[in-house]
Design a protein around this motif. Structure first.
Motif, PDB file in Angstrom:
ATOM      1  N   LYS A   1       0.816  -1.202   0.000  1.00  0.00           N
ATOM      2  CA  LYS A   1       0.000   0.000   0.000  1.00  0.00           C
ATOM      3  C   LYS A   1       0.858   1.265   0.000  1.00  0.00           C
ATOM      4  O   LYS A   1       1.978   1.283   0.511  1.00  0.00           O
ATOM      5  N   ILE A   2       0.294   2.326  -0.567  1.00  0.00           N
ATOM      6  CA  ILE A   2       0.948   3.633  -0.590  1.00  0.00           C
ATOM      7  C   ILE A   2       0.658   4.352   0.724  1.00  0.00           C
ATOM      8  O   ILE A   2      -0.490   4.422   1.173  1.00  0.00           O
TER       9      ILE A   2
ATOM     10  N   ALA B   1       0.077   7.519   2.459  1.00  0.00           N
ATOM     11  CA  ALA B   1      -0.342   8.859   2.043  1.00  0.00           C
ATOM     12  C   ALA B   1      -0.547   9.747   3.262  1.00  0.00           C
ATOM     13  O   ALA B   1      -1.426   9.488   4.095  1.00  0.00           O
TER      14      ALA B   1
ATOM     15  N   LEU C   1     -10.048   8.060   1.223  1.00  0.00           N
ATOM     16  CA  LEU C   1      -8.978   7.294   0.572  1.00  0.00           C
ATOM     17  C   LEU C   1      -9.283   5.800   0.594  1.00  0.00           C
ATOM     18  O   LEU C   1      -9.701   5.249   1.612  1.00  0.00           O
TER      19      LEU C   1
ATOM     20  N   TYR D   1      -4.284   2.506  -0.092  1.00  0.00           N
ATOM     21  CA  TYR D   1      -3.532   3.472   0.702  1.00  0.00           C
ATOM     22  C   TYR D   1      -3.625   3.179   2.198  1.00  0.00           C
ATOM     23  O   TYR D   1      -4.648   2.698   2.694  1.00  0.00           O
TER      24      TYR D   1
END
Length: 395
Positions: free
Chosen positions: A2-3, A5, A30, A35
């Protein structure tokens, strides 16, 4: 994987509370399958905090307690990674800095939306969504933005700008000069604005010298420069959102916000929805969307919004606010909001794009911009210092 953020909100701004609401809306929207959102709250004194509690809107109801129990953090770059590292060590247990891959500014107003935060992120090398330093600074400064739009042939109202020093040196003379500003119309009524604020803070209308003086004193309490424009009567406000960057930019449907006065106030924007909408920010304001205007007017507004977005070098999601003359149909760009309240997601839902999908697109644009900048040269190898001779103090 996962990113990570970082959603950034708060800040040293009169729009601090509105930013918290926008930040929480972004945090909630999100996509958790893509994320891991990390809240990064900037307090009114500029100190940064992070932690799970900052991702819950309920936490902000007792701000003193929230901050007294919270961990301050700083942004660092270590081994090519960006970290939110606690500024003080725990007595027991291990400190766990949070890694971030991209930043999502959800801020409004001075010291954040005006390019200050974007400059910090640029310095750190962190990819971020939205407008860059220059376009953020330009759009926040109403007189500069209007001058650039006017130079590109985009319709804006005439205006006069006066500084606080000029006004305070001789208020009566300054007002007398202002009253001769318009060659083709009567001076009054006028709208008086701080030169670099949003959310309708410090804005008022004046139809006499006494009211103008009062309006200017209010505006000067927020800014060292004040912008004066002729009031459009009868006035309709029409807004359009633009999403994308460069040739990918596209315009949303139009909206018409409904205010309790001729000028849409802070209360109209953020407090008109009652208790049920107290955490909804700009998305709770009364509006007609799509706006009930002729198709020709809607197309003109959407086209002008795209031109203004391009002229000022914008990226991400922006709201372009228009003044529509209800008498002759004249349409004028009022301002561009580079980080609009609630991130203008309600425009895009009406256009067929979910909030989560809109944020996906903004993050993709942020990474693309970072890759493009990675191919540019920002330093020059030289051995200048190895051969330089330095003078001593006093030489």
């Amino acid at each position: 994987m996962k990113i990570q953020a970082a959603v950034i909100f708060g800040g040293r701004s009169v729009e601090h509370e509105v930013s918290i609401i926008t930040g929480m809306q972004v945090f909630a929207a999100l996509d958790r399958e893509k994320y891991d959102p990390v809240p990064l709250y900037i307090a009114k004194d500029g100190v940064m905090y992070s932690g799970e509690e900052f991702g819950r809107i309920e936490s902000y109801r007792q701000m003193t307690k929230l901050l007294s129990d919270a961990r301050q953090v700083s942004v660092t770059r270590e081994g090519g990674r960006f970290l939110l590292r606690p500024t003080a060590k725990k007595l027991f247990g291990a400190d766990r800095p949070a890694a971030i891959d991209v930043a999502i500014p959800a801020v409004h107003g001075t010291f954040t939306e005006d390019g200050s935060l974007q400059g910090f992120l640029e310095l750190m090398g962190i990819p971020y969504t939205g407008c860059d330093v220059l376009s953020s600074a330009v759009c926040m400064d109403k007189p500069v933005a209007k001058a650039l739009l006017r130079a590109r042939g985009i319709s804006v109202l005439p205006d006069r700008v006066i500084g606080k020093e000029e006004y305070e040196s001789d208020p009566d003379a300054a007002v007398a000069r202002l009253e001769t500003a318009w060659e083709d119309r009567e001076f009054y009524p006028v709208v008086v604005k701080p030169a670099n604020l949003g959310s309708s803070v410090g804005i008022s209308k004046a139809d006499s010298r006494a009211k103008l003086t009062k309006a200017m004193e209010l505006a000067f309490s927020y800014s060292s420069r004040v912008l004066i424009e002729p009031a459009v009567q009868p006035l309709r406000e029409i807004n359009v959102s633009v999403l994308g960057e460069g040739s990918s930019a596209r315009a949303s449907v139009c909206e018409e916000p409904i205010g309790s006065d001729e000028i849409l106030s802070y209360q109209d924007k953020y407090q008109s929805g009652g208790k049920a909408a107290k955490n909804a920010g700009m998305s709770s304001a009364r509006r007609v969307i799509p706006a009930e205007i002729p198709d020709e007017t809607a197309q003109s507004a959407r086209g002008m919004a795209l031109r203004a977005f391009s002229a000022l070098g914008c990226a991400g999601v922006v709201r372009v606010d228009f003044l529509l003359d209800g008498k002759n149909g004249g349409l004028y760009v009022n301002e561009l909001n580079t980080l609009p309240g609630s991130m203008a997601f309600y425009f895009w839902e009406k256009t067929g794009l979910t909030f989560a999908a809109m944020l996906d697109e903004m993050i993709s644009l942020a990474f693309a911009r970072q890759r493009e900048r990675g191919n540019m040269t920002f330093s020059y190898s030289t051995n200048l210092l190895s051969t330089a001779e330095f003078g001593t103090k006093g030489e």
